[in-house]
Design an enzyme around this catalytic site. Structure first.
Site, mmCIF file in Angstrom:
data_model
loop_
_atom_site.group_PDB
_atom_site.id
_atom_site.type_symbol
_atom_site.label_atom_id
_atom_site.label_comp_id
_atom_site.label_asym_id
_atom_site.label_seq_id
_atom_site.Cartn_x
_atom_site.Cartn_y
_atom_site.Cartn_z
ATOM 1 N N HIS A 70 0.822 -1.208 0.000
ATOM 2 C CA HIS A 70 0.000 0.000 0.000
ATOM 3 C C HIS A 70 0.859 1.263 0.000
ATOM 4 C CE1 HIS A 70 0.716 1.173 4.204
ATOM 5 N NE2 HIS A 70 0.612 -0.117 4.533
ATOM 6 N N SER A 138 1.856 3.985 -5.182
ATOM 7 C CA SER A 138 2.462 5.187 -4.621
ATOM 8 C C SER A 138 3.739 4.824 -3.854
ATOM 9 C CB SER A 138 1.435 5.904 -3.744
ATOM 10 O OG SER A 138 1.821 7.220 -3.444
#
Length: 311
Positions: A70, A138
């Site tokens: 994540h 990201s």
């Protein structure tokens, strides 16, 4: 960051909110979260590593290991919706990074990508994994790139979703704001800022009632001081020179409406990675796996099938 909910669970959330039952509302939110994990074939697990770090992660499915990472401020549930289409094919492992979610939050630790790689590699070894496919959004993409650069023989492929760490591309709206002295909208210190981030990070966010957003915001608010420190470490670290010429097969995915990291970065990354392909998703922001989970999964499954066909 956020996940979609089934309508009957959303109705329960609204009913409990109207009844003013704050504790029950939080329990209902957890019920919704657990239902999404179960639907994806994922189970919450915990492990203490030999050097003392505590990881909480989701795991499900069988086959070649696929670890999904994540992004900044996110947690393991960012990948739950897309994982539903992946667990029938792979052994999917989705950890909370050290410093985020339910994993350990050592206040003075090194949170650079290289340090997180060392942590994740130790986690992989503890789970019996020596070679794996990596995906990351990201900051998670930045860590995946660093992992591949440091241990290329241990990474079979990369799935880079609006990945950070290549800073020579065009400046994004977020970068221009920070460079101009404005507030970093990725740092959340109250519920209004979390709601703002929800719409800033995603061009087509799933509908989530504001009371439920407020529940999700609490994790970010509690972690704000540490996240300030982590942001400085990752923003100050480029992986560009490390990955130049890296020959690992890579799928580079970008939301065309990304305001956090400019979509033009995709082409820079494509130039650096000779065995990469690029998909730019229209009408999509910084988190394609949340905004368009079905398309994201289909694109990835096609990518993996192409790798199998080339073997």
């Amino acid at each position: 960051m956020i996940f979609r909910l089934r309508w009957h669970l959303l109705l329960l959330v609204l009913l409990f909110n109207l009844a003013g039952c704050a504790g029950m509302f939080q329990r209902t939110a957890q019920l919704a979260l657990n239902a999404e994990r179960e639907r994806a074939g994922l189970e919450r697990k915990e492990i203490d590593l030999p050097h003392g770090l505590h990881y909480v992660y989701l795991e499900g499915g069988q086959g070649e290991p696929l670890m999904l990472l994540h992004g900044f401020g996110g947690n393991k549930d960012n990948f739950v919706r897309v994982a539903r289409a992946l667990t029938p094919h792979y052994r999917v492992i989705i950890p909370d990074h050290i410093g985020f979610g339910e994993s350990a939050h050592p206040p003075q630790a090194d949170y650079t990508p290289a340090a997180q790689v060392a942590n994740l590699r130790e986690l992989a070894r503890a789970l019996g994994v020596t070679r794996l496919h990596l995906g990351g959004n990201s900051m998670g993409g930045q860590i995946a790139l660093a992992y591949a650069a440091l241990h290329p023989d241990e990474v079979a492929s990369l799935w880079l979703i609006d990945a950070a760490g290549v800073w020579s591309g065009p400046k994004s709206e977020l970068a221009e704001t920070i460079l101009g002295g404005g507030r970093n909208r990725l740092i959340v210190r109250n519920e209004d800022q979390f709601a703002d981030l929800f719409s800033f990070a995603m061009s087509d966010p799933p509908f989530v009632p504001r009371p439920f957003l407020n529940v999700l915001a609490q994790e970010r608010i509690r972690n704000a001081d540490l996240e300030e420190r982590i942001f400085q470490q990752i923003a100050g670290t480029s992986v560009e020179q490390q990955i130049k010429g890296l020959r690992i097969p890579s799928l580079v995915v970008w939301g065309a409406e990304d305001r956090v990291i400019h979509p033009g970065t995709a082409e820079v990354m494509h130039t650096l990675l000779p065995h990469s392909e690029v998909i730019v998703m229209p009408g999509t922001g910084h988190m394609p796996m949340l905004e368009k989970p079905q398309q994201s999964a289909q694109d990835y499954l096609r990518f993996r099938a192409s790798l199998a066909g080339n073997q």
